[in-house]
Write an enzyme that holds these catalytic residues in place. Structure first.
Site, mmCIF file in Angstrom:
data_model
loop_
_atom_site.group_PDB
_atom_site.id
_atom_site.type_symbol
_atom_site.label_atom_id
_atom_site.label_comp_id
_atom_site.label_asym_id
_atom_site.label_seq_id
_atom_site.Cartn_x
_atom_site.Cartn_y
_atom_site.Cartn_z
ATOM 1 N N ARG A 1 0.823 -1.215 0.000
ATOM 2 C CA ARG A 1 0.000 0.000 0.000
ATOM 3 C C ARG A 1 0.859 1.268 0.000
ATOM 4 O O ARG A 1 0.429 2.314 -0.483
ATOM 5 C CB ARG A 1 -0.943 -0.022 1.208
ATOM 6 C CG ARG A 1 -2.045 1.057 1.177
ATOM 7 C CD ARG A 1 -3.084 0.805 2.255
ATOM 8 N NE ARG A 1 -4.164 1.793 2.224
ATOM 9 C CZ ARG A 1 -4.278 2.818 3.067
ATOM 10 N NH1 ARG A 1 -3.357 3.007 4.010
ATOM 11 N NH2 ARG A 1 -5.285 3.667 2.968
ATOM 12 N N ILE B 1 -7.433 7.927 -0.637
ATOM 13 C CA ILE B 1 -7.280 6.473 -0.711
ATOM 14 C C ILE B 1 -8.028 5.938 0.501
ATOM 15 O O ILE B 1 -7.811 6.387 1.636
ATOM 16 C CB ILE B 1 -5.793 6.033 -0.729
ATOM 17 C CG1 ILE B 1 -5.673 4.500 -0.807
ATOM 18 C CG2 ILE B 1 -4.997 6.590 0.424
ATOM 19 C CD1 ILE B 1 -4.256 3.993 -1.067
ATOM 20 N N SER B 2 -8.961 5.028 0.268
ATOM 21 C CA SER B 2 -9.867 4.586 1.332
ATOM 22 C C SER B 2 -9.128 3.884 2.458
ATOM 23 O O SER B 2 -8.057 3.294 2.269
ATOM 24 C CB SER B 2 -10.931 3.639 0.769
ATOM 25 O OG SER B 2 -11.834 4.333 -0.055
ATOM 26 N N GLN B 3 -9.739 3.938 3.631
ATOM 27 C CA GLN B 3 -9.260 3.199 4.798
ATOM 28 C C GLN B 3 -9.182 1.709 4.436
ATOM 29 O O GLN B 3 -10.109 1.160 3.829
ATOM 30 C CB GLN B 3 -10.251 3.419 5.932
ATOM 31 C CG GLN B 3 -9.926 2.712 7.226
ATOM 32 C CD GLN B 3 -11.019 2.916 8.260
ATOM 33 O OE1 GLN B 3 -11.970 3.675 8.041
ATOM 34 N NE2 GLN B 3 -10.902 2.248 9.386
#
Length: 219
Positions: A40, A66-68
């Site tokens: 990530r 950017i999503s959790q």
């Protein structure tokens, strides 16, 4: 060329992140394996490297995030992806969610409203070895030319569920979409049980950036 380095430290942090989202209720082994496999931190500027394996959203270009990781895992688990499934993602963003779906064996079509994010993703994801089918445009109406889909995932908050998305599902297909206002949305799972029948479930509240386009929020 961007220097991409995945160190033992990064791998250790990823392992901790997977353990954290497991403790929060993620049980799908394919989802956990995908999160464990994808570096990530590659989606972050190097100076923000330390934030990559925290379970939180993080700002990216064009006012998006950017999503959790938990949110990515939760949506992916609801989709119930099987290898070979054709999945439409609405909102490519950084491309991280698309990579998770590819890692799970899906054939991924992804569309991004923000041109700058699309251009970044189409250059960057192949460098990581991921090649989803990427498009630029208004995904709020879906992408009818490649329908029907086994699953559709929307990674931005919608005011309502667009009927076009349900129409583009196969019978037995699943739509996962956050629905609510600009601040908070309920995660909605829709299963298409017959040509004109659906089952609907609502889950916890989440906070996404707004869905843009004809069936989303206006600028």
């Amino acid at each position: 060329m961007i220097e991409l380095e995945d160190t033992y430290k990064h791998k250790g942090l990823r392992k901790q992140l997977v353990s954290e989202i497991q403790q929060k209720g993620i049980t799908d082994q394919a989802v956990l394996k995908a999160i464990s496999s994808i570096p990530r931190h590659f989606f972050f500027d190097k100076i923000f490297d330390s934030h990559a394996y925290e379970d939180k959203a993080f700002p990216i270009d064009s006012g998006q995030t950017i999503s959790q990781p938990y949110t990515v895992a939760f949506q992916s688990q609801l989709l119930n992806v099987k290898p070979g499934d054709k999945i439409l993602e609405i909102g490519t963003g950084s491309g991280y969610q698309a990579c998770v779906l590819v890692e799970m064996g899906a054939k991924v079509y992804t569309i991004e409203y923000q041109k700058a994010l699309y251009q970044k993703a189409i250059r960057f994801l192949p460098k990581l070895g991921y090649q989803p089918h990427m498009y630029s445009g208004d995904g709020s109406r879906g992408m009818a030319r490649f329908a029907p889909y086994d699953g559709i995932i929307v990674t931005a908050g919608a005011p309502t569920v667009p009927e076009e998305l349900i129409q583009q599902l196969k019978i037995g297909g699943r739509l996962v979409i956050p629905v609510g206002n600009n601040d908070i949305q309920s995660m909605v799972l829709i299963e298409k049980t017959d040509e004109n029948k659906i089952k609907k479930k609502q889950f916890d509240n989440f906070s996404f950036v707004p869905l843009r386009g004809a069936k989303g929020w206006t600028d």
